[in-house]
Design a protein around this motif. Structure first.
Motif, mmCIF file in Angstrom:
data_model
loop_
_atom_site.group_PDB
_atom_site.id
_atom_site.type_symbol
_atom_site.label_atom_id
_atom_site.label_comp_id
_atom_site.label_asym_id
_atom_site.label_seq_id
_atom_site.Cartn_x
_atom_site.Cartn_y
_atom_site.Cartn_z
ATOM 1 N N MET A 1 0.841 -1.196 0.000
ATOM 2 C CA MET A 1 0.000 0.000 0.000
ATOM 3 C C MET A 1 0.871 1.239 0.000
ATOM 4 S SD MET A 1 -3.182 -0.794 -0.011
ATOM 5 C CE MET A 1 -3.951 0.695 0.628
ATOM 6 N N PRO A 2 0.460 2.317 -0.704
ATOM 7 C CA PRO A 2 1.230 3.543 -0.676
ATOM 8 C C PRO A 2 1.275 4.113 0.728
ATOM 9 C CG PRO A 2 -0.393 3.568 -2.450
ATOM 10 C CD PRO A 2 -0.704 2.387 -1.585
ATOM 11 N N ASP A 3 2.440 4.663 1.091
ATOM 12 C CA ASP A 3 2.551 5.352 2.360
ATOM 13 C C ASP A 3 1.974 6.751 2.235
ATOM 14 O OD1 ASP A 3 3.790 3.198 3.345
ATOM 15 O OD2 ASP A 3 5.794 4.040 3.444
ATOM 16 N N PRO A 4 1.571 7.403 3.345
ATOM 17 C CA PRO A 4 1.067 8.764 3.270
ATOM 18 C C PRO A 4 2.163 9.736 2.886
ATOM 19 C CG PRO A 4 1.345 8.079 5.546
ATOM 20 C CD PRO A 4 1.542 6.861 4.696
ATOM 21 N N SER A 5 1.761 10.927 2.433
ATOM 22 C CA SER A 5 2.740 11.939 2.059
ATOM 23 C C SER A 5 3.646 12.249 3.239
ATOM 24 C CB SER A 5 2.026 13.209 1.588
ATOM 25 O OG SER A 5 1.351 12.954 0.380
ATOM 26 N N PHE A 6 4.792 12.812 2.942
ATOM 27 C CA PHE A 6 5.848 12.961 3.937
ATOM 28 C C PHE A 6 5.400 13.752 5.153
ATOM 29 C CE2 PHE A 6 9.186 15.347 5.966
ATOM 30 C CZ PHE A 6 10.092 14.359 6.259
ATOM 31 N N THR A 7 5.658 13.184 6.299
ATOM 32 C CA THR A 7 5.639 13.918 7.551
ATOM 33 C C THR A 7 6.885 13.493 8.299
ATOM 34 O OG1 THR A 7 4.326 12.189 8.607
ATOM 35 C CG2 THR A 7 3.126 14.076 7.747
ATOM 36 N N SER A 8 7.456 14.411 9.055
ATOM 37 C CA SER A 8 8.680 14.098 9.762
ATOM 38 C C SER A 8 8.467 12.923 10.698
ATOM 39 C CB SER A 8 9.147 15.317 10.556
ATOM 40 O OG SER A 8 10.224 14.969 11.387
ATOM 41 N N ALA A 9 9.463 12.065 10.781
ATOM 42 C CA ALA A 9 9.387 10.949 11.711
ATOM 43 C C ALA A 9 9.373 11.443 13.155
ATOM 44 C CB ALA A 9 10.572 10.010 11.496
ATOM 45 N N SER A 10 9.961 12.626 13.368
ATOM 46 C CA SER A 10 10.032 13.181 14.709
ATOM 47 C C SER A 10 9.041 14.324 14.843
ATOM 48 C CB SER A 10 11.451 13.709 14.975
ATOM 49 O OG SER A 10 11.512 14.405 16.186
ATOM 50 N N THR A 11 8.121 14.211 15.793
ATOM 51 C CA THR A 11 7.137 15.268 16.007
ATOM 52 C C THR A 11 7.443 16.095 17.240
ATOM 53 O OG1 THR A 11 5.721 13.707 17.192
ATOM 54 C CG2 THR A 11 5.313 13.998 14.837
ATOM 55 N N ALA A 12 8.254 15.560 18.143
ATOM 56 C CA ALA A 12 8.615 16.307 19.344
ATOM 57 C C ALA A 12 9.630 17.391 19.001
ATOM 58 C CB ALA A 12 9.210 15.358 20.387
ATOM 59 N N ALA A 13 9.613 18.477 19.778
ATOM 60 C CA ALA A 13 10.589 19.538 19.577
ATOM 61 C C ALA A 13 11.960 19.045 20.015
ATOM 62 C CB ALA A 13 10.190 20.772 20.389
ATOM 63 N N LYS A 343 -3.230 9.392 -6.416
ATOM 64 C CA LYS A 343 -3.360 10.123 -5.152
ATOM 65 C C LYS A 343 -2.621 11.443 -5.206
ATOM 66 C CE LYS A 343 -2.881 9.611 -0.152
ATOM 67 N NZ LYS A 343 -2.541 8.668 0.954
ATOM 68 N N ILE A 344 -1.380 11.454 -5.717
ATOM 69 C CA ILE A 344 -0.638 12.716 -5.705
ATOM 70 C C ILE A 344 -1.068 13.643 -6.838
ATOM 71 C CG2 ILE A 344 1.334 11.703 -4.505
ATOM 72 C CD1 ILE A 344 2.878 11.908 -7.146
ATOM 73 N N LEU A 345 -1.551 13.075 -7.959
ATOM 74 C CA LEU A 345 -2.034 13.955 -9.024
ATOM 75 C C LEU A 345 -3.303 14.697 -8.575
ATOM 76 C CD1 LEU A 345 -1.570 11.841 -12.280
ATOM 77 C CD2 LEU A 345 -0.132 13.689 -11.415
ATOM 78 N N ASN A 346 -4.059 14.083 -7.687
ATOM 79 C CA ASN A 346 -5.283 14.709 -7.191
ATOM 80 C C ASN A 346 -5.058 15.523 -5.919
ATOM 81 O OD1 ASN A 346 -6.869 13.586 -9.237
ATOM 82 N ND2 ASN A 346 -7.081 11.661 -8.104
ATOM 83 N N ALA A 347 -3.801 15.545 -5.426
ATOM 84 C CA ALA A 347 -3.507 16.250 -4.166
ATOM 85 C C ALA A 347 -3.667 17.762 -4.390
ATOM 86 C CB ALA A 347 -2.096 15.935 -3.699
#
Length: 347
Positions: A1-13, A343-347
């Motif tokens: 399955m496609p992974d979601p668009s990029f988000t940082s692996a680290s969310t904590a400051a 998915k990305i063409l429709n983003a």
């Protein structure tokens, strides 16, 4: 399955660190990053962070000679110094040049044996590396692990490099994305080559990179053909690139496809950057070319095999999707890649 668009692996400051030295007296900085195209592209967030922190400093980078053109014209850099891995006399020449530049600070973003000794021999007052590097006694400052800096269990390669400069007091909490400069000269030559190849002017361009350094990272050519035919039916003009010694992969595409594919195996890295910037979509294997496309904000679908996706996926704000199948690239289906494209063409 496609992974979601990029988000940082680290969310904590990240943790906040005090400067390790007086930045007010820092005039010359060198970044050392040997090895591949992708590695070089992934240094650009670090360069961006350093440049905005020290707008008047000299910021140079040491790259292997075959990779160096990918950062030509990058606005955050003053000089690109090249290193020839197989040339012993070239090594001595590089070391002499580094010593003449009298750097105040050197960051080794690589950590290998060769880069460590080059860092040491360059003779800067502040030589910085991670605590896990071999020959740590050759450094003046050894950073905590990047995972501890970001307070995260998973990191992208670009975030790992940002952590090294962040530990010394450079602001990096916003995690700048990768970026590249498109050379006017390269853009002109690419326009001419596309015209000579008969690429339909005005049609959206789909750029393919079907080659890879290892078979475990190379999706089958016949599957690329099916995706190319799908995009051709949607009105895309098709272009594929590879290195000169990978021409057989391009030939397989040309011979099997029922849609016209223009192929190039002789482009320079600045030309590939210009071509990627002209493209509406990139589809290819996990590779340095994928990072180039991401760095010029082209929409990307990247097919992963055995590589660590969190560590090596596109580091961009542009729409992108990763497609994988439990680390086995042969199990990635055409349908999954087409779904990611839609998915990305429709983003």
């Amino acid at each position: 399955m496609p992974d979601p668009s990029f988000t940082s692996a680290s969310t904590a400051a990240p943790q906040q660190f005090e400067p390790r030295w007086d930045w007010g007296t820092t005039r010359r900085i060198l970044l050392v990053r040997l090895r591949s195209i992708g590695d070089a592209v992934l240094t650009t967030p670090t360069i961006t962070a350093l440049r905005r922190f020290l707008p008047d400093a000299q910021i140079d980078i040491l790259l292997e000679d075959w990779v160096a053109p990918v950062l030509e014209g990058f606005p955050g850099l003053d000089n690109i110094i090249t290193f020839s891995p197989g040339n012993i006399f070239g090594r001595f020449k590089t070391i002499r040049k580094l010593r003449r530049n009298n750097y105040d600070v050197i960051y080794n973003l690589h950590g290998g044996t060769t880069s460590t000794f080059l860092t040491w021999l360059a003779g800067a007052k502040h030589k910085v590396g991670f605590g896990h590097y071999r020959y740590g006694f050759l450094y003046d400052h050894l950073s905590i692990p990047a995972l501890d800096f970001w307070q995260s269990a998973d990191l992208h390669s670009a975030e790992q490099q940002l952590a090294l400069i962040g530990w010394t007091g450079v602001p990096v909490s916003d995690r700048p994305r990768t970026s590249l400069t498109v050379s006017a000269a390269a853009d002109k030559t690419i326009a001419e080559k596309l015209k000579n190849a008969g690429v339909t002017e005005g049609a959206p361009l789909a750029l393919f990179h079907p080659a890879a350094a290892f078979s475990s990272k190379q999706w089958a050519a016949e599957k690329f053909v099916r995706v190319a035919e799908y995009l051709s039916a949607k009105g895309f003009a098709l272009v594929a690139v590879a290195a000169a010694d990978e021409e057989s992969v391009l030939r397989a595409l040309r011979e099997a496809a029922n849609a016209g594919i223009s192929t190039f195996s002789d482009l320079s890295l600045p030309e590939i950057t210009a071509l990627a910037a002209r493209s509406s979509l990139f589809v290819g294997n996990d590779s340095g070319i994928a990072h180039i496309a991401a760095a010029v904000d082209t929409k990307c679908v990247v097919i992963f095999g055995s590589s660590n996706i969190v560590h090596w996926r596109p580091y961009t704000g542009a729409p992108n999707e990763v497609v994988s199948a439990e680390g086995k690239i042969e199990n990635v289906t055409v349908e999954a890649v087409i779904a990611a494209i839609e998915k990305i063409l429709n983003a």
